[in-house]
Enzyme design. Structure first.
Site, short mmCIF file in Angstrom:
data_model
loop_
_atom_site.label_atom_id
_atom_site.label_comp_id
_atom_site.label_asym_id
_atom_site.label_seq_id
_atom_site.Cartn_x
_atom_site.Cartn_y
_atom_site.Cartn_z
N ASP A 1 0.81 -1.23 0.00
CA ASP A 1 0.00 0.00 0.00
C ASP A 1 0.84 1.27 0.00
O ASP A 1 0.48 2.27 0.62
CB ASP A 1 -0.98 0.03 1.20
N GLU A 2 1.97 1.23 -0.69
CA GLU A 2 2.83 2.42 -0.76
C GLU A 2 2.37 3.38 -1.86
O GLU A 2 2.95 4.47 -2.01
CB GLU A 2 4.30 2.02 -1.04
N LYS A 17 1.94 2.07 -5.16
CA LYS A 17 2.64 1.57 -6.35
C LYS A 17 1.80 1.71 -7.61
O LYS A 17 2.32 1.89 -8.69
CB LYS A 17 3.00 0.09 -6.17
N GLY A 18 0.44 1.60 -7.44
CA GLY A 18 -0.46 1.66 -8.60
C GLY A 18 -0.25 2.93 -9.40
O GLY A 18 -0.05 2.88 -10.61
N LYS A 19 -0.22 4.05 -8.70
CA LYS A 19 -0.05 5.34 -9.39
C LYS A 19 1.34 5.41 -10.07
O LYS A 19 1.46 5.87 -11.19
CB LYS A 19 -0.20 6.50 -8.39
N GLY A 41 -4.41 -4.85 -4.50
CA GLY A 41 -5.49 -3.98 -4.96
C GLY A 41 -4.96 -2.63 -5.32
O GLY A 41 -4.13 -2.08 -4.61
N HIS A 42 -5.34 -2.14 -6.48
CA HIS A 42 -4.99 -0.76 -6.79
C HIS A 42 -6.14 -0.08 -7.51
O HIS A 42 -6.94 -0.71 -8.17
CB HIS A 42 -3.67 -0.65 -7.57
N THR A 43 -6.22 1.21 -7.30
CA THR A 43 -7.29 1.99 -7.92
C THR A 43 -6.70 2.76 -9.09
O THR A 43 -5.68 3.41 -8.96
CB THR A 43 -7.87 2.97 -6.88
N GLN A 86 2.05 -6.09 -3.13
CA GLN A 86 2.39 -6.12 -1.69
C GLN A 86 3.73 -5.37 -1.45
O GLN A 86 4.11 -4.56 -2.27
CB GLN A 86 2.47 -7.56 -1.16
N THR A 133 -10.01 -5.30 1.16
CA THR A 133 -10.88 -5.72 2.27
C THR A 133 -11.60 -4.55 2.95
O THR A 133 -12.50 -4.79 3.76
CB THR A 133 -10.02 -6.42 3.35
P1 IMP Z 1 -2.67 -12.80 2.24
O1 IMP Z 1 -1.72 -12.31 1.21
O2 IMP Z 1 -4.11 -12.55 1.91
O3 IMP Z 1 -2.41 -14.23 2.60
O4 IMP Z 1 -2.39 -11.98 3.59
C1 IMP Z 1 -1.16 -12.07 4.30
C2 IMP Z 1 -0.75 -10.71 4.85
O5 IMP Z 1 -0.41 -9.84 3.78
C3 IMP Z 1 -1.87 -9.99 5.62
O6 IMP Z 1 -1.28 -9.25 6.67
C4 IMP Z 1 -2.47 -9.06 4.60
O7 IMP Z 1 -3.11 -7.95 5.18
C5 IMP Z 1 -1.21 -8.66 3.83
N1 IMP Z 1 -1.48 -8.25 2.45
C6 IMP Z 1 -1.77 -9.04 1.41
N2 IMP Z 1 -1.93 -8.31 0.29
C7 IMP Z 1 -1.70 -7.03 0.61
C8 IMP Z 1 -1.67 -5.81 -0.12
O8 IMP Z 1 -1.87 -5.76 -1.34
N3 IMP Z 1 -1.39 -4.69 0.60
C9 IMP Z 1 -1.11 -4.72 1.93
N4 IMP Z 1 -1.12 -5.84 2.66
C10 IMP Z 1 -1.41 -6.99 2.01
#
Ligand code: IMP
Length: 418
Positions: free
Chosen positions: A13-14, A16-18, A40-42, A219, A296
């Site tokens: 969530d730094e 990166k998408g932008k 996830g990115h917007t 991630q 989420t």
């Molecule tokens: P998983 O990847 O769904 O198995 O989650 C493992 C850990 O990685 C959890 O702490 C999630 O909140 C975190 N996580 C997974 N994907 C992201 C992301 O795109 N951004 C931030 N945290 C993530």
């Protein structure tokens, strides 16, 4: 070989998408090489806001896009994203590697089951961990398999009985049979067939022809399965080196690794977070920075910038330059701090310890940052508030790496290059 990697340096969530969207304009292709629907990115394109989990951002710029074998796909989500892109008149140029693993319904059930137990680590519940676990156990279903009904039946006959025994033993409700999965997944395989290919070979050919390829990390570094804060990590490898295993490329020359650093730190899910803040400042940053998970909707935990973490991240990834995001979120905050070192048993540490127990005992040593005000309309580095420039300069000095891009707002125009 013109390889440019964009990598998350913190806990994801730094922004990166932008940054990827920005760099996509000047490249020939964009590649996702790890992770799945947990990301996830917007992206805003054609006046519409898209929330994407799988498709690389370059899809809107008409670039060739690839999903490498190191990623995992949930085929129905992928199809939905492709349909959304088509709806706004874009024909996606996408190749998903045949070898990519498929997230199956039992992976999601299993992820949810673990998350409801005392072993919860706060995953996205998208089935990522169980899917990668099956890959390692050689029990996965791959993109190859859903393209051929006979092959899919053979694979399901091999792997499904054990899953069903487990689900029943754990009293986890499920509504599928081998026949229903076979029907559903061979049908979606049929629909996605046009996007299946040998991404590895195609990316290699592009690189041999000296085309520019951007690798979009999902991630962040400290969620890496090996080098992150294990076990509070994801199941793939977000660090830059994994582009090779994630796409099946030889160790060709990488000429740029952009480390994306958010001007503060955030984390979703459980796990150590040395510079975590609670109270009013965290709330202010969370609201102003819209720090809620794209996948989420969970509120993200907030903390100050952490230099020991970033020095370690630099060592893992080898930044050639830095893209600094969301510095505007700190604008007008009276109190801004950053952690310069950790203190552990009377000693000063410049990097993050690899041992999680030690990490949780580390005390951050904070330094003050003079507050600054940003308008969001600045066009060059020299137009930025002098104290904002000082903050940027100190990041460069601490990490011995040039900040080449500063993002001062969500819009593409709010991007300053140096
Ligand atoms: P998983 O990847 O769904 O198995 O989650 C493992 C850990 O990685 C959890 O702490 C999630 O909140 C975190 N996580 C997974 N994907 C992201 C992301 O795109 N951004 C931030 N945290 C993530």
């Amino acid at each position: 070989m013109p390889i440019h990697i964009v990598v998350g340096t913190q806990f994801g969530d730094e922004g990166k998408g932008k940054i990827t969207d920005f760099f996509s304009e000047s490249v020939d292709a964009v590649v996702r090489y790890q992770g799945g629907t947990n990301a996830g990115h917007t992206v805003v394109a054609n006046n519409t806001k898209f929330r994407f989990h799988l498709l690389p951002s370059g899809i809107f710029q008409g670039k060739k896009c690839f999903i490498g074998a190191g990623a995992c796909i949930e085929p129905f989500s992928l199809k939905k994203e492709i349909n959304e892109v088509k709806k706004v008149g874009i024909k996606p140029k996408l190749v998903v590697d045949f070898r990519t693993h498929i997230i199956m319904p039992y992976h999601i059930l299993l992820d949810k089951e673990i998350e409801s137990s005392k072993n919860s680590i706060g995953t996205t519940k998208k089935g990522i961990g169980p899917c990668y676990a099956d890959r390692a156990l050689r029990q996965g279903i791959r993109f190859f398999d859903i393209l051929d009904k006979k092959r899919l039946r053979e694979r399901l006959e091999k792997v499904l009985p054990e899953k069903i025994v487990f689900l029943k033993a754990k009293k986890i409700g499920f509504d599928f049979t081998l026949e229903s999965l076979l029907k559903k997944y061979s049908l979606i395989g049929e629909k996605l067939k046009v996007f299946a290919g040998d991404a590895s070979k195609k990316i290699s050919s592009l690189l041999e022809a000296e085309k520019k390829v951007l690798f979009e990390g999902a991630q962040g570094t400290f969620l890496d399965n090996d080098f992150g804060t294990y076990p509070f990590v994801t199941s793939s490898h977000p660090i830059a080196g994994s582009i090779f295993t994630g796409t099946g490329l030889g160790l060709t020359h990488v000429n740029r690794v952009t480390g994306v650093i958010k001007a503060y730190t955030s984390r979703v899910g459980e796990g150590p977070f040395p510079t975590e803040l609670n109270g009013k400042i965290a709330e202010f940053i969370r609201e102003k920075g819209k720090e809620y998970g794209t996948t989420t909707g969970r509120p993200r935990r907030i903390g100050w910038l952490d230099m020991p973490m970033l020095r370690t991240s630099n060592r893992f990834n080898g930044f050639t330059d830095i893209a600094l995001t969301k510095i505007d979120v700190l604008s007008e905050l009276k109190k801004v701090r950053y952690c310069s070192e950790y203190e552990l048993n009377g000693e000063r540490l410049l990097e993050m310890p690899s041992n999680l127990e030690l990490l949780s005992e580390c005390k951050p040593v904070y330094k003050k940052v003079k507050s600054f005000k940003l308008k969001g309309t600045e066009k060059s580095f020299s137009e930025l508030d002098v104290n904002a420039r000082k903050y940027i300069n100190l990041i460069e000095k601490e990490l011995k790496t040039r900040v080449k891009l500063v993002s001062i707002g969500p819009d593409r125009k709010q991007t300053i290059l140096r």
